[in-house]
Enzyme design. Structure first.
Site, PDB file in Angstrom:
ATOM      1  N   CYS A 247      28.585  -9.246  52.365  1.00  0.00           N
ATOM      2  CA  CYS A 247      29.849  -8.499  52.361  1.00  0.00           C
ATOM      3  C   CYS A 247      29.697  -7.122  52.982  1.00  0.00           C
ATOM      4  O   CYS A 247      30.664  -6.571  53.517  1.00  0.00           O
ATOM      5  CB  CYS A 247      30.387  -8.380  50.935  1.00  0.00           C
ATOM      6  SG  CYS A 247      29.274  -7.533  49.796  1.00  0.00           S
TER       7      CYS A 247
ATOM      8  N   GLU B  36      34.744  -7.185  43.622  1.00  0.00           N
ATOM      9  CA  GLU B  36      33.840  -6.813  44.709  1.00  0.00           C
ATOM     10  C   GLU B  36      34.034  -7.841  45.823  1.00  0.00           C
ATOM     11  O   GLU B  36      33.508  -8.952  45.754  1.00  0.00           O
ATOM     12  CB  GLU B  36      32.387  -6.785  44.222  1.00  0.00           C
ATOM     13  CG  GLU B  36      32.116  -5.730  43.158  1.00  0.00           C
ATOM     14  CD  GLU B  36      32.311  -4.317  43.658  1.00  0.00           C
ATOM     15  OE1 GLU B  36      32.295  -4.104  44.897  1.00  0.00           O
ATOM     16  OE2 GLU B  36      32.483  -3.408  42.831  1.00  0.00           O
TER      17      GLU B  36
END
Length: 482
Positions: A249, A211
């Site tokens: 993110c 991720e």
């Protein structure tokens, strides 16, 4: 430290081998315990998040505590259904053979957490791993030491220490952990470190979920209704500066807007930021600080190019002593500058102008695939073009960030923004192996599958593959003598 890692791994393998973690009752007990941990220690979580990142308690609950509780509730509500075998559809030719897909745990898994959401990004994958029946080693981020320490102290008090272990430390301990064989590695962090994790995992053929991040754009189309534009700007401001002061993110990295709309957009951004964070964002206590001096200097360096500095149209105040950077807006910084080629991961928002908003698709496609694309538009044809002509981990229309909170949507990247997915059932699947199970009997027996070969058997096999119902018909009329 090597001995500690080896002992931990050995103990967890023994636990998994015993079958304890495969018990659905055990899994539910652990998830309930983790939920109780978060509830009992809510104030301590708030305090740790404030120490590490300066997060306000409301932000901490919204992005950390609440996320964990919601995920556990969703998992507990669905776990019985997830663990049940699912029927596999088999060719009628094989009747009465039955097939099913049986989810089974992978074994002992390693989870690396990130520092920007050090509670939720640590515990959310753990929920999926436990739900799937695995033993777990969690490595919290050393860049959020207060949260890491809190996790390390509390997890053993609530969860089974023979199956769930916390190992703290910096890069050296990460290196030690990666030297060993795991049944799965789940990593949240930067693409640079992700490459290191993947390289180490490849030596053992360990499956990996990465991720990562990326430069997530927001496309702002011309919205004819002024109230729609105001709502869009509010959501953009919250999506850029709300989650961990841009250190997210899935946070907005840059904005694409038509030239003619840019002045209006910039004024609305300024006005909205003032309403959210006052004239003095540092004193408003509504924005997190930069995590440490290294990252402060990294963000600061993005502004050192004279042409980049000249593009600042709002903000610019940096307080290194308190690790605080106020919201900064830049208008058309050079596209070859670092700020437009590296993930910003901070409170800087470049606004890039285009002649026509349709050009945003080409602009995005010229760059690495982002983790997500945000697009504010009412143009259905434009939406279709974004979906069909771009590639990203996800696309969200007319809002920001909320896709992360939807358990029934997979979360993950594509290309350099990562691979693999989790959240809800997708977390359970990430930490499971879907084992195919076929149950056959001894009757009927089709002799056409065996030599010696003849023309009829060739015809039979061709028709069986081409027309499944015909194959069943042949079976039922008893042509097994051939």
């Amino acid at each position: 430290m090597t001995e500690i890692v080896e002992e931990t791994l050995c103990e967890l393998r023994q636990t998994f081998k015993s079958g304890k973690t495969k018990s659905v009752a055990w899994r539910k007990t652990q998830l309930n315990a983790l939920r109780q941990l978060v509830k009992d220690n809510e104030e301590k979580v708030f305090e740790a998040l404030y120490q590490d990142l300066g997060k306000h308690p409301i932000e901490s609950y919204r992005d950390e505590v609440g996320v964990v509780v919601k995920t556990i509730n969703h998992t507990l509500s669905n776990l019985d259904k997830w663990v049940a075998p699912t029927k596999g559809k088999l060719p009628l030719l094989f009747f009465p053979t039955r097939g099913e897909v049986l989810p089974e745990p992978l074994g002992v898994v390693l989870i690396f957490a990130s520092w920007n959401f050090p509670i939720s990004l640590a515990l959310d994958p753990v929920i999926g791993a436990i739900a799937a029946g695995n033993a777990v080693v969690l490595k919290p981020s050393d860049q959020a030491p207060a949260c890491s320490s809190l996790i390390a102290k509390t997890i053993p008090q609530y969860m089974d220490p023979k199956a769930v272990r916390i190992i703290e430390g910096g890069p050296q301990i990460c290196e030690k952990l990666l030297q060993h064989k795991w049944d799965k590695i789940f990593f949240t962090g930067s693409p640079q470190v992700g490459r290191v994790v993947m390289t180490a995992a490849a030596k053992h053929l360990t499956p990996v979920t990465l991720e990562l991040g990326g430069k997530c754009p927001v496309i702002l189309d011309s919205l004819s209704n002024p109230s729609d534009l105001k709502v869009a700007i509010k959501r953009i401001v919250s999506g850029k500066w709300g989650p961990c002061s841009g250190q997210a993110c899935i946070g907005i990295d840059y904005m694409l807007v038509e030239e003619k709309l840019a002045p209006t957009v910039i004024e609305l951004l300024k006005k909205t930021m003032k309403s959210f964070y006052t004239e003095s964002p540092k004193d408003a206590n509504c924005m997190a600080r930069i995590v440490n001096k290294h990252h402060f200097q990294r963000v600061q360096n993005l502004l050192k190019d004279p042409l980049v500095e000249a593009s600042i149209v709002h903000g610019g105040s940096l307080d290194e002593e308190n690790l605080f950077i106020e919201p900064i807006i830049l208008l058309d910084p050079p596209l070859d500058a670092a700020i437009m080629n590296e993930e910003i991961f901070g409170p800087l928002l470049p606004v890039i102008t285009l002649k026509n908003i349709q050009e945003s698709i080409e602009f995005i496609n010229e760059r690495p695939k982002p983790l997500t694309i945000y697009a504010f538009t009412k143009d259905e044809n434009f939406k279709k073009k974004i979906l069909s002509e771009t590639s990203s981990g996800s696309v969200t229309f007319n809002d920001v960030l909320i896709q992360f909170l939807c358990d029934d949507l997979p979360f993950g990247g594509v290309g350099s923004s990562g691979f693999g997915r989790y959240h809800g059932k997708f977390s359970f699947d990430t930490f499971s192996h879907e084992k195919a199970v076929l149950r056959a009997g001894f009757f009927p027996e089709l002799e056409a599958r065996y030599p010696p070969w003849n023309n009829f058997k060739m015809t039979f096999i061709k028709l069986a593959y081409d027309l499944d119902y015909f194959g069943l018909f042949l079976l039922l009329v008893g042509l097994k003598r051939f």
